[in-house]
Design an enzyme around this catalytic site. Structure first.
Site, mmCIF file in Angstrom:
data_model
loop_
_atom_site.group_PDB
_atom_site.id
_atom_site.type_symbol
_atom_site.label_atom_id
_atom_site.label_comp_id
_atom_site.label_asym_id
_atom_site.label_seq_id
_atom_site.Cartn_x
_atom_site.Cartn_y
_atom_site.Cartn_z
ATOM 1 C CG ASP A 22 -6.448 31.749 41.010
ATOM 2 O OD1 ASP A 22 -5.453 31.557 40.530
ATOM 3 O OD2 ASP A 22 -7.087 31.008 41.914
ATOM 4 C CE LYS A 57 7.876 28.206 34.922
ATOM 5 N NZ LYS A 57 6.951 29.665 34.836
ATOM 6 C CB SER A 109 12.452 34.461 42.876
ATOM 7 O OG SER A 109 12.316 33.086 42.733
#
Length: 416
Positions: A114, A236, A282
């Site tokens: 995870d 990101k 998505s």
């Protein structure tokens, strides 16, 4: 059929063709729609190489979208894939089995890891490295990601979702977990033969241009949660910046060892590539547009917006093309490299970074060092908490065993 229509138009006139006028009126709109769709779907990867015998770690491969499309193609080409998933359950087991049957590739496996749990990441990396001789590793494909609902100001403000380590979930999954995994796996990359082409492919998002960089607080532990999108875009952006430094450190370490051992290893066989697959239909987009509501998902996404989304966004398979390009193109092989910097791929081609921070090597170095420092400190704090809970847990287990033993003694044995 087309010849009959053409013959009728030439010899009898267009008046004899049913609905001809309606077709002529609709043709420009149909052509324009087709042109927009052809543009929005993006280019197609044209490179392909045999992946038989190659071993890759894959995150996000069970998403059902881009990650699954990439995994399907890699399995078809013969690669051995190790899927890293949050949980290994009946669904994930059936997913892998179905992929084996569809591709005829039995070398597909699953490991629990995870990315939102730093301890699990370290446990997996330790298991992977604890092998002699070193296990083969031809690359890592990071295609996982988390994007939380934006919320509606005044009506439904964004709710901060935390990881098991207390980090904001998007920072944990998109940045901290990925950074920790790749940082720990450095010895595995360095142990590979110099002629092995290793590719570390990390998907990013165009929203990174709207992100912020917190050099002194890279895990955003001290930042107020006002906007889910700010945390997502920043995660990101920071991941991309640290990957620039990651590439430099791999090359520098390999060249330093080469000088000590007096060999000709350059480290350029290990290439870090950032991939921007485009806006796709998505799971993350559905979650954001529906704000986490099933009703909005059905009404807003599936009914009202879907025609426009179909026209202007990509499917998971189309988004996978840039990832497959980064995996297969010969441009990133050591003999063809023109620069040693991390590459940025979008629309199946190498492009330039939009943010000026990608040219600031000193900022990237500080961000990398501070991220490693804060992750280590957080791991120590969480380990102390686990150890503090362990005596209480052991005490409860001992009491339960004692009660069971006493109950067994109190129960009369049956006579024969």
């Amino acid at each position: 059929m087309p010849l009959n229509i053409l013959g009728t138009a030439l010899f009898e006139g267009t008046d004899k063709i049913p609905y001809f006028d309606a077709v002529v009126r609709a043709a420009p709109y149909v052509a324009a729609t087709a042109a927009v769709k052809y543009w929005s779907r993006g280019p197609t990867n044209t490179w392909e190489r045999k992946l038989h015998g190659k071993v890759y770690l894959v995150t996000g491969g069970t998403s059902g979208g881009m990650g699954t499309a990439v995994a399907l193609e890699m399995a078809r080409l013969g690669a051995q894939l190790i899927f890293l998933t949050r949980n290994i359950d009946e669904w994930s087991t059936e997913f892998v089995q179905d992929l084996r049957e569809r591709t005829g590739n039995e070398l597909l496996y699953m490991e629990q890891c995870d990315l939102g749990n730093l301890w699990e990441v370290r446990q997996f990396a330790t298991r992977w490295l604890d092998n002699s001789p070193p296990r083969r590793l031809d690359g890592v494909l990071v295609m996982s990601g988390d994007m939380e609902p934006l919320g509606v100001p005044r009506f439904a403000p964004p709710v901060r979702k935390s990881s098991s380590d207390g980090l904001e979930m998007q920072i944990a999954v998109n940045f901290a977990g990925v950074f920790h995994l790749l940082d720990l796996l450095q010895p595995s990359f360095k142990a590979q033969p110099p002629d092995r082409d290793i590719r570390i492919i990390v998907t990013t998002c165009w929203t990174q241009v709207m992100g912020d960089v917190q050099v002194e607080d890279p895990l955003w532990q001290q930042q107020l949660y006002r906007s889910a999108s700010k945390f997502c875009s920043s995660s990101k952006l920071q991941l991309g910046l640290t990957m620039m430094e990651y590439q430099r450190r791999l090359i520098a370490d390999m060249q330093r060892v080469a000088e000590e051992k007096k060999n000709d290893r350059t480290g350029l066989n290990i290439k870090v590539v950032l991939v921007q697959p485009g806006t796709m239909r998505s799971n993350s987009l559905r979650r954001v547009l529906s704000n986490g509501s099933v009703l909005l998902l059905v009404v807003l996404y599936c009914v009202l917006l879907y025609p426009f989304l179909w026209l202007f966004t990509r499917s998971g398979n189309r988004g996978a093309q840039s990832v497959l390009y980064a995996l297969n193109t010969p441009e990133f092989e050591e003999v063809n490299l023109k620069t040693t910097a991390t590459k940025y791929v979008a629309d199946c081609s190498v492009v330039k970074f939009a943010r000026k921070e990608f040219e600031d090597a000193e900022l990237q170095r500080k961000l990398y060092d501070n991220t490693r420092r804060d992750i280590l400190a957080l791991e120590k704090r969480m380990a102390l908490k686990r150890n503090a809970k362990k005596p209480a847990k052991d005490k409860k287990e001992a009491e339960a065993k004692a009660k069971a033993k006493a109950k067994a003694k109190a129960t009369p044995s049956s006579s024969k």
